[in-house]
Design a protein around this motif. Structure first.
Motif, PDB file in Angstrom:
ATOM      1  N   ASP A 119       0.820  -1.084  -0.474  1.00  0.00           N
ATOM      2  CA  ASP A 119       0.168  -0.460  -0.102  1.00  0.00           C
ATOM      3  C   ASP A 119       0.688   1.237  -0.013  1.00  0.00           C
ATOM      4  O   ASP A 119       0.859   2.266   0.368  1.00  0.00           O
ATOM      5  CB  ASP A 119      -1.294  -0.078   0.987  1.00  0.00           C
ATOM      6  N   GLY A 165      -0.201   1.956  -3.585  1.00  0.00           N
ATOM      7  CA  GLY A 165      -1.339   2.369  -3.109  1.00  0.00           C
ATOM      8  C   GLY A 165      -2.460   3.165  -3.804  1.00  0.00           C
ATOM      9  O   GLY A 165      -3.902   2.753  -3.793  1.00  0.00           O
ATOM     10  N   ARG A 199      -6.307   1.481  -4.804  1.00  0.00           N
ATOM     11  CA  ARG A 199      -7.170   2.000  -4.505  1.00  0.00           C
ATOM     12  C   ARG A 199      -8.155   3.180  -5.778  1.00  0.00           C
ATOM     13  O   ARG A 199      -9.989   3.047  -5.807  1.00  0.00           O
ATOM     14  CB  ARG A 199      -7.378   3.656  -3.367  1.00  0.00           C
ATOM     15  N   SER A 233      -2.642  -6.075  -4.970  1.00  0.00           N
ATOM     16  CA  SER A 233      -1.747  -5.720  -4.948  1.00  0.00           C
ATOM     17  C   SER A 233      -0.740  -7.105  -4.092  1.00  0.00           C
ATOM     18  O   SER A 233      -1.526  -6.902  -2.549  1.00  0.00           O
ATOM     19  CB  SER A 233      -0.771  -4.157  -4.193  1.00  0.00           C
TER      20      SER A 233
END
Length: 348
Positions: free
Chosen positions: A101, A107, A111, A122
């Motif tokens: 992340d 990250g 998202r 991931s």
């Protein structure tokens, strides 16, 4: 002060004398036992494991996936697409020192991609070049004691040659100048690669990384996606490329490279491997960084020599003072490539 009778005085002094004598006898035995017991040092965990443990405490349970690669387990982060029917799965591979992340590229993309209709997965990679401490071989107490005795006996039996001034003169054996002595032949066990050999460590590290990517691909395939895209950031781009070159999965026809870098001491360079894959490849680099621009130029020239029509480079500007805008720029470029240059997989 009244004087104690002699028998009483002897009775008080006798236990003290016995305890002192017993301590003098017991102390060498305790020291010998402590010396014979090997010192066991606890193994330190890898930094990637510590980062994964932190993510497990911070992120909700439905995002966390514990995958198995060989004999070790690792953390992966899964997010479904925010649409009724997903376009496919994007597997994100972070670079050296990055977590699943990471605030740069990994990250934000994991998202944001679900809003574009993509499932994101991931993965966590091991520390660079498997830098986890290697445990020292532990000898048995009997062997350690025998080696110590043999060394002491050898030192006592060796004659000492003195010069005219009374100083010790080194013997031919100690200086290595004995002309008649033959060089010792190394046994096969001595010439075999040790666990700390750099070549062996790089090979072991590569096997661990590729095994984790394979586990992530297998998880993505369980969701029966339309297509699978491999995206590598930094040195993760090298591992994504190497996985596709060595494993040649038939159901992965798309590769995304984001600010690609080479891991230290690994070969061959990306310009020698990316064009040979003959995949739909999006190469995203920051053109205001000299090193990135020069390496991107080499990859572009190599793709022209290999006549790779599906290779596309996208130059961007780094915005170190505005990280959120930089990540939004990257997401929009990735989303645009996925909508315009994706090579679909024909399922039977």
């Amino acid at each position: 002060m009244p004087h104690l009778p002699r028998p009483t005085l002897l009775a008080l002094c006798l236990p003290l004398a016995l305890s002192t004598a017993w301590g003098a006898v017991a102390t060498p035995a305790a020291e010998e036992k402590a010396a014979a017991t090997p010192l066991v040092r606890p193994l330190l965990s890898e930094r990637s494991q510590d980062d994964a443990s932190g993510l497990e405490r911070q992120l909700p349970e439905h995002e966390r996936q514990l995958l198995q690669a060989g004999e070790e387990s690792f953390l992966a982060l899964w997010l479904p697409a925010n649409t009724a029917e997903a376009e496919g799965v994007v597997i994100l591979i972070p670079g050296d020192g990055e977590s699943a992340d990471w605030p740069v590229a990994i990250g934000p993309l994991r998202r944001k991609l679900p809003d574009a209709g993509w499932q994101s997965l991931s993965v966590t990679l091991p520390d660079p070049q498997s830098t986890a401490p290697v445990p020292r071989p532990v000898d048995s107490p009997d062997k350690a004691r025998a080696d110590t005795d043999a060394t002491a006996a050898d030192s006592a039996n060796k004659p000492e040659v003195t010069g005219s001034a009374g100083n010790a003169t080194p013997t031919p054996e100690s200086t290595g100048e004995a002309g008649s002595a033959e060089p010792a032949q190394a046994s096969p066990e001595e010439t075999a690669p040790t666990p700390t050999d750099p070549v062996a460590l790089r090979k072991l590290h590569a096997e661990r990384v590729l095994a984790r990517i394979q586990a992530a691909v297998e998880l993505a395939e369980q969701h029966k996606p339309r297509t699978i895209v491999l995206l590598g950031h930094g040195t993760g781009a090298y591992w994504a490329t190497r996985y596709l070159g060595e494993r040649t999965p038939a159901d992965i026809r798309n590769l995304l490279l984001v600010a690609p870098e080479m891991p230290r001491d690994f070969q061959p360079p990306l310009e020698d491997t990316v064009p040979l894959l003959n995949l739909a490849t999006g190469d995203f680099y920051y053109k205001d960084k000299v090193a990135d621009r020069e390496s991107a130029q080499r990859r572009l020239q190599a793709s022209k020599r290999q006549k790779s029509p599906n290779y596309l480079q996208i130059g961007m500007y780094a915005l170190p003072a505005d990280l959120s805008t930089e990540q939004e720029q990257l997401y929009r470029r990735i989303r645009g490539w996925l909508s315009m240059h994706l090579e679909p997989i024909e399922h039977p």
